[in-house]
Design a protein around this motif. Structure first.
Motif, PDB file in Angstrom:
ATOM      1  N   ALA A 111      93.580  71.444  37.095  1.00  0.00           N
ATOM      2  CA  ALA A 111      93.371  70.634  35.895  1.00  0.00           C
ATOM      3  C   ALA A 111      91.964  70.842  35.339  1.00  0.00           C
ATOM      4  N   TYR A 112      91.805  70.556  34.059  1.00  0.00           N
ATOM      5  CA  TYR A 112      90.524  70.735  33.381  1.00  0.00           C
ATOM      6  C   TYR A 112      89.754  69.411  33.348  1.00  0.00           C
ATOM      7  N   THR A 113      88.507  69.491  32.970  1.00  0.00           N
ATOM      8  CA  THR A 113      87.678  68.312  32.755  1.00  0.00           C
ATOM      9  C   THR A 113      88.392  67.350  31.800  1.00  0.00           C
ATOM     10  N   PRO A 114      88.393  66.054  32.086  1.00  0.00           N
ATOM     11  CA  PRO A 114      89.230  65.120  31.307  1.00  0.00           C
ATOM     12  C   PRO A 114      88.654  64.729  29.947  1.00  0.00           C
ATOM     13  N   LEU A 701      76.688  83.156  36.304  1.00  0.00           N
ATOM     14  CA  LEU A 701      78.110  83.514  36.296  1.00  0.00           C
ATOM     15  C   LEU A 701      78.921  82.277  36.617  1.00  0.00           C
ATOM     16  N   ASN A 702      79.859  81.944  35.752  1.00  0.00           N
ATOM     17  CA  ASN A 702      80.766  80.844  36.051  1.00  0.00           C
ATOM     18  C   ASN A 702      81.886  81.359  36.947  1.00  0.00           C
ATOM     19  N   LEU A 703      81.692  81.247  38.255  1.00  0.00           N
ATOM     20  CA  LEU A 703      82.747  81.704  39.161  1.00  0.00           C
ATOM     21  C   LEU A 703      84.013  80.882  38.981  1.00  0.00           C
ATOM     22  N   HIS A 704      83.871  79.666  38.428  1.00  0.00           N
ATOM     23  CA  HIS A 704      85.034  78.814  38.173  1.00  0.00           C
ATOM     24  C   HIS A 704      85.665  79.134  36.830  1.00  0.00           C
ATOM     25  N   LYS A 705      85.216  80.159  36.167  1.00  0.00           N
ATOM     26  CA  LYS A 705      85.868  80.625  34.952  1.00  0.00           C
ATOM     27  C   LYS A 705      86.337  82.061  35.176  1.00  0.00           C
ATOM     28  N   THR A 706      85.395  82.985  35.097  1.00  0.00           N
ATOM     29  CA  THR A 706      85.738  84.408  35.169  1.00  0.00           C
ATOM     30  C   THR A 706      86.304  84.805  36.521  1.00  0.00           C
ATOM     31  N   PHE A 707      85.801  84.189  37.604  1.00  0.00           N
ATOM     32  CA  PHE A 707      86.143  84.681  38.925  1.00  0.00           C
ATOM     33  C   PHE A 707      86.993  83.701  39.728  1.00  0.00           C
ATOM     34  N   CYS A 708      87.795  82.912  39.001  1.00  0.00           N
ATOM     35  CA  CYS A 708      89.002  82.258  39.522  1.00  0.00           C
ATOM     36  C   CYS A 708      88.834  81.033  40.410  1.00  0.00           C
ATOM     37  N   ILE A 709      87.608  80.580  40.665  1.00  0.00           N
ATOM     38  CA  ILE A 709      87.499  79.274  41.320  1.00  0.00           C
ATOM     39  C   ILE A 709      88.075  78.234  40.364  1.00  0.00           C
ATOM     40  N   PRO A 710      88.967  77.371  40.820  1.00  0.00           N
ATOM     41  CA  PRO A 710      89.615  76.433  39.893  1.00  0.00           C
ATOM     42  C   PRO A 710      88.666  75.346  39.419  1.00  0.00           C
ATOM     43  N   HIS A 711      88.989  74.777  38.262  1.00  0.00           N
ATOM     44  CA  HIS A 711      88.132  73.750  37.673  1.00  0.00           C
ATOM     45  C   HIS A 711      88.226  72.407  38.395  1.00  0.00           C
ATOM     46  N   GLY A 712      89.321  72.168  39.077  1.00  0.00           N
ATOM     47  CA  GLY A 712      89.408  70.963  39.901  1.00  0.00           C
ATOM     48  C   GLY A 712      89.347  69.656  39.140  1.00  0.00           C
ATOM     49  N   GLY A 713      89.730  69.669  37.864  1.00  0.00           N
ATOM     50  CA  GLY A 713      89.662  68.449  37.077  1.00  0.00           C
ATOM     51  C   GLY A 713      88.262  68.144  36.572  1.00  0.00           C
ATOM     52  N   GLY A 714      87.346  69.107  36.687  1.00  0.00           N
ATOM     53  CA  GLY A 714      85.979  68.896  36.219  1.00  0.00           C
ATOM     54  C   GLY A 714      84.950  69.218  37.285  1.00  0.00           C
ATOM     55  N   GLY A 715      85.250  70.076  38.197  1.00  0.00           N
ATOM     56  CA  GLY A 715      84.385  70.476  39.309  1.00  0.00           C
ATOM     57  C   GLY A 715      85.232  70.500  40.560  1.00  0.00           C
TER      58      GLY A 715
END
Length: 954
Positions: A111-114, A701-715
């Motif tokens: 999930a993305y940041t709310p 580098l946003n590893l949670h964007k380009t390199f697939c770490i999930p956003h976790g609902g906002g982290g």
């Protein structure tokens, strides 16, 4: 036709799993956008002078099975020991029901940041539980929805103390000398950039220090001494000095709340509420303060509001003020949070409830007291008379004690002069107490734990203990069986929209596949159970994995070195700016303080520059959205020898490859500045070009964007920085862990040396399974998908910015302003109507007000892209009906969106049918939001940030 072995083996390539469009779909989309091949399309979009001749050599792609086997072998080099080092990190038992149904569940972690509350009510409720937990334990008025870690929370507390201080001439921040050393390290780094005087000493000496605006104390000192600071807090308050107290969340279950004792700010780590140590992270910090400073609070706050029908609903309170409006005047970067981990901690409290938490905390304390009694009888007396879970023990032969511990596979805290430290936790058992006794005494005599238990008295004075009940809200007293807990979590999950249901087409946020094979290793004990300050030889697997990942990222970025410490993208921005500042200072050019930032920049950029002590000057963009080179030259020349750097995003925040990016770099270098290239849009660079090749000096580098770490609902996130060689000596280091050639001796920006190390296996797996060619294909297809959407929607929703040949990069901005002017329907109406069609909204009104920014990523197939395009075109048809007067402007499916189940069952007075309202795309893919459109004005005017009665949800 007979196939070769290599052809037969290729069927299981991960690249085909990650990239959504099949070869046939790619061919169709290329035809639709008017390009013959992917390479030809990229040639039309990316400036020729920055295109790489070949993708970086990060190796060939591996299958999921092979990559997992390789990483398992690397993980096997880590040695799991019984660890009692403490210092803010403890072994935990993650309840399996939370492990399986949240941490391992894509409904939660993708999930993305709310920002869109209508599709986020589940995780917002979980975060509100976390805030209520924080409020109950700290005894304060308002709590945030998490920060990055305890050390960065301490730095935020210092900044808040200065903002809130009535002593405007005071410039000194006082830190008690038994605060965790990693906390002091991060606070010292931040104080230096802010120009604060930092003084460290015994807590009571704060009253004698002149010019103090704030004080940092620790309730349970790093060496275990338990403090009751109510007299000191009263004296500080009388002098109008802001008091900040670091607290242990488990200890707070038993101890009197610091807020009730007079503290203004209380913070700490929630790690020991079910979150594994993970070699340092990710872990959510908690943060609470008095009501009068709520407008100065850092991070995100979840507030209770109401929806358009008057029903109770939750939202992020004060969310846009920080990043998009206040910019360099922001209190903090709101991207510094750990939602997934905060939710784990909050649900840990829900599952155990107040009685369960008291049993856990009481057992930890009792075992500590039993061990202390046994050692005292053997002649080893604890250094302090009051403790919760930590003992500092002066030992005659420290070397012998540490050797016995090593032989037994036990880690003690070893950095104390003439002493060892021991911190117990919820995993500690009777057999561990016996083993520790043997290690410390060298005796083989059995320890009679029951006899010791019967003979010990109370260690903590009664007046220091909590007397008021905690966690009285029904949510903490209702779900203690696994059945109930499983169903509660499932109900929360069902309220949200995550990647397991539909694409999340957010511009700038790259919501791509977080593959199961990438996620599996993070729960392996070899990665999850290591203490960040364990002896380096016990973390050989971690060091190998981090070194390999760092090499790959260096190759992919064109830089020379990498620092893995920043534990969010915003933190990476801050670390990069700090590195630039240190570099200038090393050359006796500390006067360079001006940071140029294009007007189109991310909202985090100005805030990060300000946090690093820089002055922000905005550079204009031309009518095409590109950096105005004339304005840049003029402002760089005006800055002269005060020019520190420029912060630029590439491709631009407007979704275009600016043709003049190399010239931008040259202009800034000409005047002695450094180029910071924001890594937010790296998904359009990997394998095609690179920041280092373009001419930049540093990037996060946003590893949670380009390199697939999930956003976790906002982290969680990770924001490592790549740097050119001249900047490498100035990246963040660490005060506790020293590793020559790996960590510098510079001040830290995060609590752990390698940030949130336990999620790095996700990016390792992604790169290993994609290989050089796969990574390049991912970037190319991301660009293809964006151009396919832009070409199909341009007639209905004009694309605001494009490069040569009318192409966009990996995202496009749809201009809604002409439609709004003509019809009265806004970008907000379109965003909310998309929910009825089963989609999360694109990025709204950023970077241009009145627009929608769409980024499809490479993971979405043509079928899903077409579903989104069809929804947008259908919405355009609905707008036309409003324009023709078929539906009134004040009552139509767009302004009333989203529609929820319960309103369909009631009286229906709208001029459109129930089916049009709720099923505009048919009955498949139906997602039901649980609330209607949020009333943001009501929420801001009536700020309420704790749990509401359960009846309000029913």
């Amino acid at each position: 036709m007979t196939q070769t072995l290599s052809q037969l083996e290729h069927h299981n390539a991960f690249i085909q799993r990650h990239i959504g469009p099949s070869p046939e779909q790619r061919a169709h989309m290329l035809s639709a956008v008017g390009a013959a091949t992917l390479d030809a399309l990229i040639g039309q979009i990316v400036p020729a002078d920055i295109q790489l001749s070949a993708p970086p050599a990060v190796g060939e792609a591996a299958t999921e099975a092979r990559a997992l086997a390789e990483l398992k072998a690397i993980a096997g080099r880590n040695r799991i020991c019984k660890t009692y080092i403490g210092m803010g990190y403890s072994a935990v038992i993650t309840p399996p029901v939370i492990l399986r149904n949240m941490l391992e569940n894509p409904g939660w972690y993708t999930a993305y940041t709310p920002y869109q509350p209508e599709v986020s009510q589940g995780r917002l409720e979980a975060l509100l539980n976390f805030q209520q937990l924080t409020l109950d334990l700290t005894g304060l008025d308002i709590a945030s929805a998490s920060l990055l870690d305890e050390a960065t929370a301490a730095a935020e507390a210092m900044a808040l103390a200065k903002r809130a201080s009535k002593l405007k001439q005071a410039n000194c921040f006082f830190v008690a000398d038994d605060v965790h050393p990693q906390t002091l390290d991060v606070v010292r780094t931040r104080a230096r950039t802010f120009g604060f005087d930092l003084v460290v000493g015994q807590a009571e000496a704060a009253l004698e220090q002149p010019g103090v605006f704030g004080v940092l104390l620790q309730q349970v000192g790093t060496t275990g001494e338990l403090h009751d600071y109510r007299e000191l807090l009263a004296a500080l308050k009388a002098r109008r000095i802001v008091s900040c107290v670091a607290a242990d969340m488990m200890a707070l279950v038993l101890l009197a709340a610091p807020g009730a004792q007079g503290a203004d700010v209380v913070f700490g780590s929630s790690q020991r509420f079910g979150v594994p140590m993970g070699y340092g992270g990710p872990h959510a910090a908690f943060f609470a303060a008095r009501d009068e400073v709520k407008r100065s609070m850092p991070g995100r706050i979840i507030g209770v509001s109401r929806d358009a029908a008057g029903n109770t609903a939750l939202r992020m309170a004060m969310q846009t003020r920080e990043q998009h409006i206040r910019r360099e005047k922001a209190n903090s970067n709101i991207c510094t949070s750990q939602v997934l981990l905060a939710n784990i901690a909050g649900l840990y409290a829900v599952y155990h409830g107040p009685a369960g938490l008291k049993r856990i905390a009481g057992r930890i304390h009792r075992l500590t007291s039993i061990l202390a009694a046994g050692l005292t009888a053997a002649g080893i007396t604890p250094r302090f008379a009051r403790w919760f879970d930590t003992l500092t023990l002066d030992v005659a032969d420290k070397a012998a004690v540490l050797e016995r511990a090593r032989e037994a596979g036990v880690n003690l805290r070893a950095d104390l002069d003439g002493a060892v430290g021991i911190t117990l936790d919820e995993t500690t058992g009777r057999e561990d107490i016996a083993a520790l006794y043997a290690i410390l005494t060298g005796s083989r005599q059995a320890l009679d734990i029951d006899a010791l238990d019967a003979g010990i008295g109370e260690v903590i004075p009664a007046q220091w203990l909590r007397t008021t009940p905690i966690l009285t809200h029904p949510v903490f007293n209702r779900y203690h069986s696994e059945t109930d807990m499983m169903r509660y979590m499932h109900r929360l999950e069902n309220k949200d929209l995550a990647l397991n249901q539909a694409m999340i087409p957010l511009g700038s946020c790259t919501m791509k596949l977080n593959a199961a094979a990438e996620m599996i290793p993070i729960t392996w004990p070899e990665f999850a159970e290591l203490h960040p300050f364990c002896p380096p030889e016990q973390a050989a697997g971690y060091q190998q994995m981090i070194a390999q990942l760092s090499r790959w990222l260096v190759q992919l970025t064109g830089y020379d070195a990498l620092c893995m410490q920043p534990n969010s993208g915003a933190q990476g921005e801050y670390a990069g700016m700090l590195t630039i500042r240190r570099y200038h200072e090393s050359r006796n050019e500390g006067n360079r303080h001006i940071c140029l930032i294009p007007s189109s920049a991310h909202g985090t950029n100005p805030a990060s520059a300000q946090m690093a002590g820089m002055s922000v000057i905005v550079v204009a963009c031309d009518k095409h959205g590109n950096i105005d080179l004339h304005d840049l030259r003029e402002k760089a020349e005006q800055a002269g020898d005060e020019l520190s750097c420029i912060m630029v995003t590439y491709p631009s925040t407007h979704g275009v490859y600016e043709e003049t990016i190399r010239e931008v770099c040259q202009i800034v270098h000409q005047y002695g500045g450094q180029v910071y290239l924001d890594g937010a849009n790296m998904n359009a660079q990997v394998g095609i070009t690179s920041p280092g090749y373009i001419g930049a000096d540093v990037s996060h580098l946003n590893l949670h964007k380009t390199f697939c770490i999930p956003h976790g609902g906002g982290g969680p996130g990770m924001g490592p920085i790549g740097v050119k060689a001249h900047l490498a000596p100035f990246v963040p280091g660490h005060a506790v862990l020293h590793m020559d050639g790996v960590l510098t001796r510079q001040g830290a920006v995060a609590a752990a040396p390698f940030g949130s190390a336990s999620i790095l296996p996700i990016s390792w797996m992604y790169i290993r399974m994609m290989g050089a060619e796969g990574l390049k294909q991912a970037s190319q297809v991301a660009i293809l998908n964006a151009n396919y959407i832009a070409s199909r929607l341009n007639a209905a929703f004009p694309v605001l910015y494009s490069g040569r040949d009318g192409r966009v990069a990996h995202e496009c901005i749809l201009d809604i302003r002409p439609l709004k002017e003509a019809t009265g329907i806004s970008e907000m109406d379109i965003a909310k109507r998309l929910i009825d069609y089963g989609f999360h909204a694109p990025t709204m009104s950023f970077p241009v007000a009145g627009t929608l920014m769409v980024e499809p990523t490479e993971s979405e197939s043509q079928g899903e892209l077409d579903r989104f395009i069809d929804a947008m075109l259908a919405i355009r048809g609905e707008i036309d009906r409003v324009a023709k007067g078929e539906w009134p402007l004040e009552d139509n499916p767009l302004v009333n969106a989203p529609h929820i189940e319960r309103e369909l069952a009631g009286e229906w007075t709208h001029p459109y049918s129930r089916e049009t309202a709720a099923f505009p795309a048919g009955f498949e893919h139906k997602y039901w939001p649980s609330v209607k459109r949020l009333d943001d004005v009501y929420g801001d005017r009536n700020l309420f940030c704790s749990c509401v009665p359960v009846s309000d949800y029913e």
